[in-house]
Design a protein around this motif. Structure first.
Motif, PDB file in Angstrom:
ATOM      1  N   MET A 170     -12.516   5.424  -0.227  1.00 35.97           N
ATOM      2  CA  MET A 170     -11.288   5.358   0.573  1.00 35.97           C
ATOM      3  C   MET A 170     -10.856   6.751   1.007  1.00 35.97           C
ATOM      4  O   MET A 170     -10.992   7.704   0.259  1.00 35.97           O
ATOM      5  CB  MET A 170     -10.199   4.708  -0.291  1.00 35.97           C
ATOM      6  CG  MET A 170      -8.870   4.613   0.372  1.00 35.97           C
ATOM      7  SD  MET A 170      -7.819   3.276  -0.234  1.00 35.97           S
ATOM      8  CE  MET A 170      -7.705   3.571  -1.947  1.00 35.97           C
ATOM      9  N   LYS A 210       3.002  -1.950   3.868  1.00 40.61           N
ATOM     10  CA  LYS A 210       3.833  -2.832   3.040  1.00 40.61           C
ATOM     11  C   LYS A 210       4.338  -1.996   1.882  1.00 40.61           C
ATOM     12  O   LYS A 210       3.558  -1.375   1.169  1.00 40.61           O
ATOM     13  CB  LYS A 210       3.004  -4.020   2.526  1.00 40.61           C
ATOM     14  CG  LYS A 210       2.738  -5.050   3.633  1.00 40.61           C
ATOM     15  CD  LYS A 210       1.717  -6.098   3.245  1.00 40.61           C
ATOM     16  CE  LYS A 210       2.220  -7.100   2.247  1.00 40.61           C
ATOM     17  NZ  LYS A 210       1.412  -8.340   2.238  1.00 40.61           N
ATOM     18  N   ASN A 237       0.782  -1.224   0.000  1.00 39.65           N
ATOM     19  CA  ASN A 237       0.000   0.000   0.000  1.00 39.65           C
ATOM     20  C   ASN A 237       0.820   1.282   0.000  1.00 39.65           C
ATOM     21  O   ASN A 237       0.265   2.371   0.037  1.00 39.65           O
ATOM     22  CB  ASN A 237      -0.948   0.004   1.214  1.00 39.65           C
ATOM     23  CG  ASN A 237      -0.182  -0.284   2.509  1.00 39.65           C
ATOM     24  OD1 ASN A 237       1.049  -0.316   2.534  1.00 39.65           O
ATOM     25  ND2 ASN A 237      -0.912  -0.504   3.582  1.00 39.65           N
ATOM     26  N   MET A 238       2.155   1.170  -0.018  1.00 41.54           N
ATOM     27  CA  MET A 238       2.965   2.384   0.008  1.00 41.54           C
ATOM     28  C   MET A 238       4.100   2.269  -1.008  1.00 41.54           C
ATOM     29  O   MET A 238       4.867   1.310  -0.959  1.00 41.54           O
ATOM     30  CB  MET A 238       3.543   2.583   1.420  1.00 41.54           C
ATOM     31  CG  MET A 238       4.501   3.756   1.583  1.00 41.54           C
ATOM     32  SD  MET A 238       3.684   5.362   1.577  1.00 41.54           S
ATOM     33  CE  MET A 238       2.791   5.278   3.119  1.00 41.54           C
ATOM     34  N   ALA A 239       4.172   3.235  -1.920  1.00 37.60           N
ATOM     35  CA  ALA A 239       5.270   3.260  -2.887  1.00 37.60           C
ATOM     36  C   ALA A 239       6.285   4.299  -2.438  1.00 37.60           C
ATOM     37  O   ALA A 239       5.938   5.461  -2.256  1.00 37.60           O
ATOM     38  CB  ALA A 239       4.744   3.603  -4.266  1.00 37.60           C
ATOM     39  N   ASP A 276      -3.985   2.301  -6.347  1.00 43.26           N
ATOM     40  CA  ASP A 276      -4.426   2.454  -4.954  1.00 43.26           C
ATOM     41  C   ASP A 276      -3.317   2.391  -3.924  1.00 43.26           C
ATOM     42  O   ASP A 276      -3.530   1.925  -2.806  1.00 43.26           O
ATOM     43  CB  ASP A 276      -5.491   1.387  -4.612  1.00 43.26           C
ATOM     44  CG  ASP A 276      -6.735   1.578  -5.453  1.00 43.26           C
ATOM     45  OD1 ASP A 276      -7.392   0.572  -5.775  1.00 43.26           O
ATOM     46  OD2 ASP A 276      -7.030   2.731  -5.812  1.00 43.26           O
ATOM     47  N   MET A 277      -2.141   2.837  -4.305  1.00 39.99           N
ATOM     48  CA  MET A 277      -1.066   2.897  -3.312  1.00 39.99           C
ATOM     49  C   MET A 277      -0.852   4.341  -2.897  1.00 39.99           C
ATOM     50  O   MET A 277      -0.976   5.259  -3.707  1.00 39.99           O
ATOM     51  CB  MET A 277       0.235   2.358  -3.911  1.00 39.99           C
ATOM     52  CG  MET A 277       0.151   0.899  -4.302  1.00 39.99           C
ATOM     53  SD  MET A 277       1.648   0.361  -5.170  1.00 39.99           S
ATOM     54  CE  MET A 277       2.751   0.110  -3.814  1.00 39.99           C
ATOM     55  N   HIS A 278      -0.504   4.539  -1.616  1.00 37.54           N
ATOM     56  CA  HIS A 278      -0.077   5.851  -1.162  1.00 37.54           C
ATOM     57  C   HIS A 278       1.360   6.035  -1.655  1.00 37.54           C
ATOM     58  O   HIS A 278       2.061   5.072  -1.941  1.00 37.54           O
ATOM     59  CB  HIS A 278      -0.118   5.935   0.363  1.00 37.54           C
ATOM     60  CG  HIS A 278      -1.479   5.652   0.929  1.00 37.54           C
ATOM     61  ND1 HIS A 278      -2.417   6.620   1.166  1.00 37.54           N
ATOM     62  CD2 HIS A 278      -2.063   4.479   1.272  1.00 37.54           C
ATOM     63  CE1 HIS A 278      -3.520   6.068   1.645  1.00 37.54           C
ATOM     64  NE2 HIS A 278      -3.327   4.772   1.720  1.00 37.54           N
ATOM     65  N   VAL A 298       6.606  -0.850  -1.554  1.00 40.40           N
ATOM     66  CA  VAL A 298       7.314  -1.135  -2.799  1.00 40.40           C
ATOM     67  C   VAL A 298       8.299   0.008  -2.996  1.00 40.40           C
ATOM     68  O   VAL A 298       7.896   1.170  -3.005  1.00 40.40           O
ATOM     69  CB  VAL A 298       6.342  -1.204  -3.997  1.00 40.40           C
ATOM     70  CG1 VAL A 298       7.135  -1.375  -5.299  1.00 40.40           C
ATOM     71  CG2 VAL A 298       5.379  -2.354  -3.829  1.00 40.40           C
TER      72      VAL A 298
END
Lengths: 294, 512, 470
Positions: free
Chosen positions: C1, C12, B116-118, B138-140, C14
């Motif tokens: 959301m 998590k 969920n976080m880039a 849909d990543m923060h 990336v």
């Protein structure tokens, strides 16, 4: 006898220290066998003492052969045991079917002391020695000799160090060595490392001192108090055979600048857990005592 | 002298890794110049400047690796090349961990759940595109990269807002989300203080002081350096404030920023008044604002902000711990101080901290010079040579072109530190030493080195200099605060936790 | 959301860019994936933008699928042998066709000039070298790419009006393709030789070989070239650099008909010996088959599939289905491989010939894993051969429904090169090919591996963006 077939592991030697080079190429090594194996070192017992096969990050020494790493594996995967025999065949060092090391293309390495460099008293700059002290303060390991003397103020070590002033008599020097050899934990005990460092300053000094002989004699008398590997390190020291980083630091203090001393000290102190720091402390005391003498 | 340049095609490594390798190789004996970098225009120019350009290099593109070396002799050349090779293969070997390796965000999203976080630090020209892909999945986003255009920034922030996602950055160096440090950030105790800020080291100073007071943080959200500009309009700050409003774990809100444009300031202040929580507002370099909401307390510097926030959080007064060694060190220094030693030299890695120190001096009416000031009369004409009281931001572009930031490679400011210390007019050296994630593994050691070497030369000239360090960190940081402090002290530093405190101390020693 | 939802989630990460950030996170046990991220398109921002404009486009995907379908459904049958002037569209008495993209005499390399001179002598328009050069530079002779006339030629690829050509028909879609008959190895026209030996041989081929083979063809229903290719791939050929099995199968196919044709025994003997002595006889048919298959997939609107890859010894040119008739060129590369004894790097000519049509059609270098023995000529290890073929799957629309590679579990060869994927992944099509001596008339000096230059694809993608985003 020709050994045929393939080996489980094989690699090339990148560089050979002068002793290793000399003895490998002149096939003067009989009765070679494995003494001990670590992640990046294989120690070999031979007629002329301990020789070592190391990977590049360990650094160089007259008794080392630096070999290319075995891919993703380390020496522990090779399956060598103490007493495993090792033979020299042509340009290869062979350990049964486990490991083959080709030293044909290896270059000879000589450190600056190996090449005969000696530092001179009249050229020794106090600021370089101060830089070494500063480096020990900043980068010396917590439990190393330096910290134990200057911060924890441990009596035993302080006494031993005081006894090592260059003008002292044989019996005082000997009692200092006696108390230092084997002192402390680790593969190379703190006391042994300290002596190595101290002796390196003395053996590489152009001006000869009586203390050199006193220390050397005392080392031989007390070898039984330490382990085989560390004992061999001390024996090498008596022959002016030192690790690359020790040689570089001696050169930096003897002939270069405070910045270079700082860099060389950092490199040395990264070795082992406290070994590097202990050796550096010995070197520092060596130079301090030298300055004091003159 | 032996020179060599090599180009390796289609071998990509990230720039920080390569700069660290360059830095490591440059320390080897006999190496005079070294450049290990991708074939970008910038690197090619640097190569030209050190006289190592070759035909192969001219043709190199950003996917080619260039290695340029100028060394003492053949032996050193071979050793350097071997070392570089080892370091490069180590870097790429380390990537081969167990399990699949991915090259694209889309691949991860396709095959994995819950990411969920880039965290994005690729070169600016590619960064916005990657951030957009992350948001669309849909990543923060924590976008460390700079050199992203204003239009791209607005597009990203609007997209994030439409999807209810956090868009931190571009040019965002620090954040702590759910207690996880992102970018350059410290390990801070959890608590009820929520912070939104535009400056990395500013956030680091405030959070570490909050921790030292025994208080803690709920969330620390970075907005990126340009968020409060007129065009971007505070988009991220506004969303962040809303999210903190809705966070039941946040009871005190802290806002840290440089002064925004008037329009934007109004929006922020309005949002702050509507938070229904206590707000500690720190607009650095700004006058006190009138007519603020009742819940808003305005502070003028980071130290004050942390104190106010911790006080509100813990419901008790908090104070900075005094430095035990300061008094004796200062006394000793004064006895030896020469008449011409009149000035302070600040050699900073953190821009905001440098700014803050400058403010302290300005507020006391002391004239300063700097490489980051906007006041014409304070500009250093020759950046290579300091004048009177000078404050240098060593992280500024002038110093960091083609080199790592001093936070990553602190040794790069050592030469300047020594230069300043040896200037006969210098009385005090003031610097920041920042710990935490992302920072060097031993920043205090590196700073202590500079001081030790300078002190050796100073000793020969029969002079001393007063060393003051603001050590920014916590006892939970990987570098071990206690040991770092000891290293600085052993080199003669007075070590303080707060940059403002350090600047005030420095000022007190030079004001008439 | 909403952002506040994040406060209750487990983080998590990336990470892309500085690996240090990922390492720090992993050290505190945060679930982190560090991407082996590289900038796309060799880091060129303009190309990245073009790629973005052309990605996730149903119209393009559909067009490409159609191209693949047509390639797979195509047939290639040898039906006839006629003289170029009579068979090839657009051929005139003054036309000389050549391999690769358009080129002028001034820019031609040694082998191509030599071949043109030989062709003019063969045509009887010149009696020696200097007359040939004069004629070639006079402006009377029109040079044109084989490809623009539904034809292909190996190496210099010269086709002149009087030369006999194979006619291969695509039974599914009705189009045809043409290629010369292979002269053999060594000092031959396609390597730029123009001695009397060469001319005599060309005359014999015209007078005896072509008519003889043609008569044999009359007794057949055509020779299924595509079928031979499919079988030859299972026999160790890749049909570009290795054609032994293809040639053998062709001889097997034609032989009964040659006998049936009741040729004069000396002629039959000469024809059989000729074909039999040349392992690469089948190459020209392999190429013509590739051409007739790909032409059927050309001109599909919105398709980004490559329908031509070809070189003239100076430039490499590609053409794309959705950008009909437009060439995208870059410098022809030097081939990297093994040289025959006695030859050095300085002797080599840059990449030349239409034979890259084989790779374009999904065999040749794309089927190296089916012809592992090729590494003996081009260098490398068997694993390399497999790796190269494997990599090609990343840049194609799909796989062949007919050509398969046994060692990949009979997986179809990578087919229909997509320009977008080449740019995105920075993987260039892999060609393996022969190396010509740079001086006219000496012949082949080695074989090896080569790629098209990046420029061909970067120019194509920019043109595609322009056309397909309105």
């Amino acid at each position: 006898m020709t050994v045929q077939g393939s080996f489980e592991f094989s690699t090339d030697a990148i560089s050979l220290g002068i002793y290793m080079n000399r003895y490998l190429h002149k096939h003067l090594l009989n009765n070679l066998k494995v003494h001990s194996v670590f992640r990046n070192v294989i120690n070999l017992e031979s007629d002329i003492g301990l020789l070592s096969l190391v990977t590049p990050e360990v650094g160089r020494m007259a008794t080392y052969a630096v070999v290319s790493p075995l891919g993703d594996e380390d020496f522990l995967s090779v399956g060598l045991k103490p007493e495993s025999k090792c033979i020299v065949e042509g340009n290869k060092l062979i350990f049964n079917k486990n490991l083959c090391i080709n030293f044909k293309a290896a270059e000879e390495w000589q450190g600056i002391l190996d090449k005969g460099y000696k530092w001179k008293m009249e050229e020794l700059k106090e600021e370089n020695v101060i830089a070494l002290k500063a480096a020990l303060h900043i980068y010396g390991e917590k439990n190393s000799a330096f910290k134990r003397v200057y911060e924890n103020k441990e009596k035993e070590i302080i006494e031993a160090v005081e006894k090592l002033s260059f003008k002292n008599s044989k019996s005082i020097i000997s009692s200092a060595i006696f108390s230092l050899i084997g002192l402390g934990p680790g593969l190379t005990p703190t006391g042994d490392d300290f002596i190595t460092g101290l002796l390196s300053v003395i053996t590489s000094c152009r001006e000869k001192k009586y203390i050199e002989k006193f220390i050397i004699d005392s080392i031989y008398e007390n070898l039984y108090r330490t382990n085989y590997i560390s004992g061999n390190m001390l024996i090498n020291s008596t022959k002016n055979i030192y690790h690359q980083y020790i040689q570089d630091l001696i050169f930096a203090v003897g002939s270069e600048t405070p910045e270079k001393v700082m860099e060389a000290s950092k490199r040395l102190m990264k070795i082992g857990a406290t070994s590097g720091s202990d050796i550096a402390a010995g070197i520092y005391i060596g130079f301090i005592n030298a300055l004091e003498c003159f | 002298m032996v020179s060599k340049t090599i180009v390796k095609s289609n071998a990509y490594f990230d720039s920080v890794t390569l700069m660290k390798i360059s830095a490591q190789i440059s320390k080897l004996k006999g190496v005079e110049e070294v450049l290990v970098g991708m074939g970008t225009e910038l690197n090619k120019e640097s190569l030209k400047n050190i006289g190592l350009m070759s035909k192969g290099c001219e043709a190199a593109n950003p996917n080619d690796l260039i290695i340029g070396l100028k060394v003492q002799d053949e032996d050193t050349l071979n050793m350097a090349l071997k070392n570089i090779d080892e370091l490069l293969t180590n870097k790429s070997k380390r990537k081969e961990f167990k399990g699949k390796s991915y090259e694209r965000i889309e691949e991860v999203v396709r095959e994995q759940e819950g990411y969920n976080m880039a965290v994005i630090s690729v070169p600016g020209v590619y960064a916005a595109r990657e951030a957009k892909i992350a948001l669309n999945n849909d990543m923060h986003v924590f976008l460390f990269s700079d050199n992203v255009s204003v239009e791209e920034e607005i597009e990203l922030k609007d997209l994030a807002n439409s999807k209810g996602l956090l868009m931190m950055g571009p040019d965002c160096g620090t954040a702590i989300i759910n207690g996880i440090p992102l970018g350059f950030a410290n390990r801070i105790r959890r608590g009820n203080i929520g912070i939104v800020g535009a400056s990395g080291t500013g956030l680091q100073q405030v959070t570490t002081l909050i921790h030292s007071f025994g208080a803690g943080i709920s969330q620390v959200i970075g907005t990126g350096g340009r968020d409060l500009s007129l065009k971007v309009g505070g988009r991220t700050m506004l969303s962040a404030l809303q999210a903190l409003k809705e966070d039941e774990n946040t009871e005190v809100v802290v806002i840290i920023s440089k002064p925004p444009s008037e329009k934007v300031a109004k929006k922020i202040l309005k949002a702050a008044s509507n938070l229904n929580k206590k707000v500690v507002l720190c607009l650095l370099d700004s006058e006190k604002k009138e007519g603020l909401g009742e819940n808003i307390i305005q502070c003028s510097n980071l130290e004050e902000t942390a104190i106010k926030a911790a006080t509100l959080s813990l419901n008790k007064e908090v104070k900075l711990k005094a430095s035990e060694e300061a008094y004796s060190i200062i006394k000793e220094f004064e006895t030896m101080r020469k008449p011409q030693q009149k000035y302070v030299r600040g050699v900073y890695g953190g821009g905001t901290l440098c700014d803050e120190a400058i403010s302290v001096f300005r507020n006391r009416g002391i004239t300063i010079y700097s490489n980051i000031t906007l006041e014409k009369k304070e500009v250093l004409k020759n950046i290579k040579l300091s004048r009177k009281n000078t404050f240098l931001d060593m992280g500024d572009d002038y110093f960091t072109k083609g080199k790592p930031h001093p936070m990553i490679e602190p040794s790069l400011r050592n030469n300047r530190i020594i230069q300043e210390a040896l200037d006969p007019e210098t009385a005090v050296i003031l610097l920041d030493v920042v710990l935490g994630h992302g920072s060097h593994e031993d920043p205090a050691g590196i700073a202590a080195e500079a001081a030790a070497l300078a002190n050796i030369s100073l000793m020969k000239e029969g002079r001393k200099v007063l060393w003051i360090a603001a050590l920014i960190g916590t006892d939970e940081d990987p570098q071990n605060y206690g040991e770092q402090k000891e290293k600085l002290k052993s080199a003669g530093f007075i070590v303080l936790q707060s940059n403002v405190e350090a600047a005030k101390l420095a000022a007190s020693l030079v004001e008439i | 959301m909403a952002i506040k939802d994040l406060w209750n989630e487990s983080i998590k990460v990336v990470n892309l860019g500085n690996q240090g950030f990922a390492n720090e996170l992993k050290s505190i046990d945060v679930d982190t994936i560090h991407l082996h991220w590289k900038p796309m398109a060799r880091g060129n921002a303009e190309l990245i933008r073009a790629l973005d404009a052309l990605s996730s486009r149903k119209d393009i995907e559909d067009a490409n699928e159609e191209a693949l379908r047509r390639i797979n459904k195509s047939q290639a049958v040898l039906i006839d042998i006629q003289n170029a002037i009579d068979a090839i569209p657009g051929m005139t008495e003054d036309t000389i066709l050549h391999a690769g993209p358009p080129i002028t005499w001034d820019n031609m390399s040694g082998p191509m000039r030599g071949a043109i001179m030989g062709a003019l002598i063969f045509e009887g328009r010149a009696s020696n070298e200097s007359e040939a050069v004069q004629l070639a530079t006079s402006g009377i002779i029109k040079f044109s790419p084989c490809h623009e006339h539904q034809a292909v030629g190996p190496m210099a690829g010269i086709i002149s009006p009087s030369m006999p050509v194979f006619i291969v028909e695509n039974k599914t879609f009705g189009n045809r393709a043409y290629s010369t008959l292979n002269e053999g190895l060594g000092k031959v026209l396609r390597y730029g030789a123009y001695s009397s030996e060469v001319i005599d041989r060309l005359n014999w081929m015209k007078a005896v070989l072509a008519p003889g083979l043609n008569r044999a063809l009359r007794f057949s229903e055509g020779i299924d070239i595509k079928g031979i290719i499919a079988q030859a791939l299972h026999m160790g050929d890749e049909l570009h650099n290795r054609n032994k099995a293809g040639t053998s199968l062709f001889i097997r196919n034609i032989m009964p008909h040659l006998v049936e044709a009741r040729l004069l025994s000396e002629e039959l003997e000469a024809i059989v010996k000729f074909i039999n002595s040349n392992d690469h006889f089948f190459l020209n048919l392999s190429m013509a088959a590739g051409k007739v298959i790909l032409d059927a997939a050309d001109g599909i609107e919105n398709s980004t599939v490559v329908t031509t890859m070809s070189r003239n010894g100076t430039e490499f040119g590609i053409r794309v289905s959705g950008l009909k008739d437009q060439w995208f060129t870059g410098p022809a590369q030097m081939v990297n491989g093994l040289l025959f004894p006695g030859f050095k790097e300085e002797d080599c000519n840059p990449d030349i010939g239409d034979s890259a049509i084989t790779e374009t059609a999904g065999y040749g270098g794309f089927a190296m894993a089916a012809a592992i023995a090729i590494v003996q000529f081009v260098g490398g290890t068997p694993q390399d051969a497999m790796d190269f073929s494997n990599k090609m799957y990343e840049i194609t629309v799909g796989e062949s429904s007919v050509f398969s590679i046994p060692v990949f579990d009979f997986r179809g060869t990578a087919t229909a090169i997509d320009v977008r994927k080449v740019i995105e992944k920075n993987i260039l099509p892999q060609i393996n090919t022969g190396i010509a001596h740079k001086a006219a008339g000496i012949g082949q000096v080695g074989a090896g591996l080569v790629n098209p230059p990046w420029e061909c694809f970067s120019k194509a993608i920019v043109a595609l963006e322009e056309k397909l985003t309105k």
